[in-house]
Scaffold this motif. Structure first.
Motif, mmCIF file in Angstrom:
data_model
loop_
_atom_site.group_PDB
_atom_site.id
_atom_site.type_symbol
_atom_site.label_atom_id
_atom_site.label_comp_id
_atom_site.label_asym_id
_atom_site.label_seq_id
_atom_site.Cartn_x
_atom_site.Cartn_y
_atom_site.Cartn_z
ATOM 1 N N GLU A 26 0.844 -1.186 0.000
ATOM 2 C CA GLU A 26 0.000 0.000 0.000
ATOM 3 C C GLU A 26 0.882 1.239 0.000
ATOM 4 O O GLU A 26 1.971 1.231 0.579
ATOM 5 C CB GLU A 26 -0.907 0.017 1.232
ATOM 6 C CG GLU A 26 -1.944 -1.073 1.213
ATOM 7 C CD GLU A 26 -2.839 -1.056 2.433
ATOM 8 O OE1 GLU A 26 -4.007 -1.432 2.297
ATOM 9 O OE2 GLU A 26 -2.374 -0.672 3.531
ATOM 10 N N VAL A 27 0.406 2.289 -0.631
ATOM 11 C CA VAL A 27 1.129 3.555 -0.675
ATOM 12 C C VAL A 27 0.190 4.677 -0.240
ATOM 13 O O VAL A 27 -1.030 4.555 -0.345
ATOM 14 C CB VAL A 27 1.695 3.844 -2.084
ATOM 15 C CG1 VAL A 27 2.740 2.812 -2.478
ATOM 16 C CG2 VAL A 27 0.599 3.885 -3.130
ATOM 17 N N ALA A 28 0.780 5.757 0.254
ATOM 18 C CA ALA A 28 -0.009 6.916 0.672
ATOM 19 C C ALA A 28 0.860 8.159 0.626
ATOM 20 O O ALA A 28 2.064 8.100 0.903
ATOM 21 C CB ALA A 28 -0.531 6.728 2.088
ATOM 22 N N PRO A 29 0.257 9.289 0.273
ATOM 23 C CA PRO A 29 1.015 10.542 0.350
ATOM 24 C C PRO A 29 1.182 10.956 1.807
ATOM 25 O O PRO A 29 0.224 10.903 2.585
ATOM 26 C CB PRO A 29 0.125 11.529 -0.412
ATOM 27 C CG PRO A 29 -1.254 10.977 -0.288
ATOM 28 C CD PRO A 29 -1.101 9.487 -0.214
ATOM 29 N N LEU A 30 2.385 11.311 2.187
ATOM 30 C CA LEU A 30 2.660 11.832 3.524
ATOM 31 C C LEU A 30 3.020 13.314 3.384
ATOM 32 O O LEU A 30 3.060 13.834 2.271
ATOM 33 C CB LEU A 30 3.809 11.048 4.170
ATOM 34 C CG LEU A 30 3.617 9.528 4.272
ATOM 35 C CD1 LEU A 30 4.857 8.874 4.849
ATOM 36 C CD2 LEU A 30 2.393 9.189 5.093
ATOM 37 N N SER A 32 5.824 15.046 3.586
ATOM 38 C CA SER A 32 6.992 15.362 2.752
ATOM 39 C C SER A 32 7.613 14.104 2.164
ATOM 40 O O SER A 32 8.810 14.068 1.888
ATOM 41 C CB SER A 32 8.021 16.136 3.571
ATOM 42 O OG SER A 32 8.436 15.352 4.671
ATOM 43 N N ALA A 33 6.815 13.060 1.999
ATOM 44 C CA ALA A 33 7.330 11.789 1.491
ATOM 45 C C ALA A 33 6.169 10.962 0.935
ATOM 46 O O ALA A 33 5.018 11.372 0.996
ATOM 47 C CB ALA A 33 8.018 11.014 2.619
ATOM 48 N N VAL A 34 6.523 9.796 0.419
ATOM 49 C CA VAL A 34 5.541 8.801 0.007
ATOM 50 C C VAL A 34 5.681 7.640 0.979
ATOM 51 O O VAL A 34 6.789 7.163 1.221
ATOM 52 C CB VAL A 34 5.797 8.327 -1.446
ATOM 53 C CG1 VAL A 34 4.824 7.230 -1.828
ATOM 54 C CG2 VAL A 34 5.700 9.498 -2.412
ATOM 55 N N GLY A 35 4.573 7.206 1.546
ATOM 56 C CA GLY A 35 4.606 6.084 2.474
ATOM 57 C C GLY A 35 4.362 4.781 1.732
ATOM 58 O O GLY A 35 3.578 4.729 0.791
ATOM 59 N N ALA A 36 5.036 3.727 2.168
ATOM 60 C CA ALA A 36 4.833 2.384 1.615
ATOM 61 C C ALA A 36 4.807 1.402 2.781
ATOM 62 O O ALA A 36 5.619 1.500 3.700
ATOM 63 C CB ALA A 36 5.950 2.026 0.646
ATOM 64 N N ARG A 37 3.838 0.471 2.733
ATOM 65 C CA ARG A 37 3.730 -0.514 3.812
ATOM 66 C C ARG A 37 3.176 -1.824 3.277
ATOM 67 O O ARG A 37 2.585 -1.891 2.203
ATOM 68 C CB ARG A 37 2.842 0.003 4.934
ATOM 69 C CG ARG A 37 1.372 0.080 4.561
ATOM 70 C CD ARG A 37 0.545 0.625 5.686
ATOM 71 N NE ARG A 37 -0.884 0.643 5.339
ATOM 72 C CZ ARG A 37 -1.822 1.133 6.101
ATOM 73 N NH1 ARG A 37 -1.502 1.668 7.272
ATOM 74 N NH2 ARG A 37 -3.085 1.098 5.719
ATOM 75 N N ASP A 38 3.357 -2.872 4.070
ATOM 76 C CA ASP A 38 2.810 -4.193 3.783
ATOM 77 C C ASP A 38 1.400 -4.238 4.351
ATOM 78 O O ASP A 38 1.208 -4.091 5.560
ATOM 79 C CB ASP A 38 3.690 -5.252 4.436
ATOM 80 C CG ASP A 38 3.225 -6.673 4.207
ATOM 81 O OD1 ASP A 38 2.105 -6.880 3.687
ATOM 82 O OD2 ASP A 38 3.984 -7.591 4.552
ATOM 83 N N SER A 39 0.408 -4.425 3.501
ATOM 84 C CA SER A 39 -0.980 -4.394 3.972
ATOM 85 C C SER A 39 -1.314 -5.540 4.913
ATOM 86 O O SER A 39 -2.284 -5.460 5.668
ATOM 87 C CB SER A 39 -1.945 -4.410 2.790
ATOM 88 O OG SER A 39 -1.852 -5.636 2.104
ATOM 89 N N ASP A 41 0.595 -6.499 7.348
ATOM 90 C CA ASP A 41 1.218 -6.277 8.651
ATOM 91 C C ASP A 41 1.389 -4.777 8.897
ATOM 92 O O ASP A 41 2.500 -4.296 9.073
ATOM 93 C CB ASP A 41 2.560 -7.002 8.698
ATOM 94 C CG ASP A 41 3.098 -7.137 10.104
ATOM 95 O OD1 ASP A 41 2.429 -6.696 11.060
ATOM 96 O OD2 ASP A 41 4.212 -7.664 10.257
ATOM 97 N N ILE A 42 0.282 -4.047 8.917
ATOM 98 C CA ILE A 42 0.367 -2.593 9.053
ATOM 99 C C ILE A 42 0.870 -2.152 10.423
ATOM 100 O O ILE A 42 1.351 -1.035 10.573
ATOM 101 C CB ILE A 42 -0.968 -1.906 8.716
ATOM 102 C CG1 ILE A 42 -2.072 -2.365 9.651
ATOM 103 C CG2 ILE A 42 -1.347 -2.158 7.269
ATOM 104 C CD1 ILE A 42 -3.381 -1.617 9.473
ATOM 105 N N ALA A 43 0.812 -3.033 11.410
ATOM 106 C CA ALA A 43 1.310 -2.696 12.742
ATOM 107 C C ALA A 43 2.820 -2.479 12.745
ATOM 108 O O ALA A 43 3.352 -1.813 13.636
ATOM 109 C CB ALA A 43 0.939 -3.790 13.739
ATOM 110 N N ARG A 44 3.516 -3.005 11.751
ATOM 111 C CA ARG A 44 4.969 -2.826 11.670
ATOM 112 C C ARG A 44 5.353 -1.438 11.187
ATOM 113 O O ARG A 44 6.518 -1.077 11.183
ATOM 114 C CB ARG A 44 5.585 -3.870 10.747
ATOM 115 C CG ARG A 44 5.506 -5.266 11.338
ATOM 116 C CD ARG A 44 6.231 -6.242 10.502
ATOM 117 N NE ARG A 44 7.664 -6.007 10.642
ATOM 118 C CZ ARG A 44 8.579 -6.686 9.992
ATOM 119 N NH1 ARG A 44 8.227 -7.616 9.147
ATOM 120 N NH2 ARG A 44 9.847 -6.430 10.168
ATOM 121 N N GLY A 45 4.374 -0.656 10.759
ATOM 122 C CA GLY A 45 4.676 0.701 10.322
ATOM 123 C C GLY A 45 4.870 0.786 8.817
ATOM 124 O O GLY A 45 4.433 -0.096 8.076
#
Length: 63
Positions: A26-30, A32-39, A41-45
């Protein structure tokens, strides 16, 4: 120190993820950055990727 967001980022499945739900990034605009995470295991940040690095990654993938 990171700035507090007024609302949570809008996470969405990356178009580069596989078709199955087992391989989902998953990706999201932050701020001042672009966020990327494993959907799965979102608890890992998430990773915060600079816009310049994100653009280089996308250019590399699209070649």
């Amino acid at each position: 120190m990171t700035k507090a967001r007024s609302q949570p980022p809008g996470w969405r499945k990356s178009t580069y993820s596989g078709q199955s739900d087992q391989e989902c990034v998953e990706v999201a605009p932050l701020d001042s950055a672009v966020g990327a995470r494993d959907s799965k295991d979102i608890a890992r940040g998430h990773l915060a990727i600079s816009p310049v690095a994100w653009a280089a990654l996308m250019q590399s993938i699209n070649q």
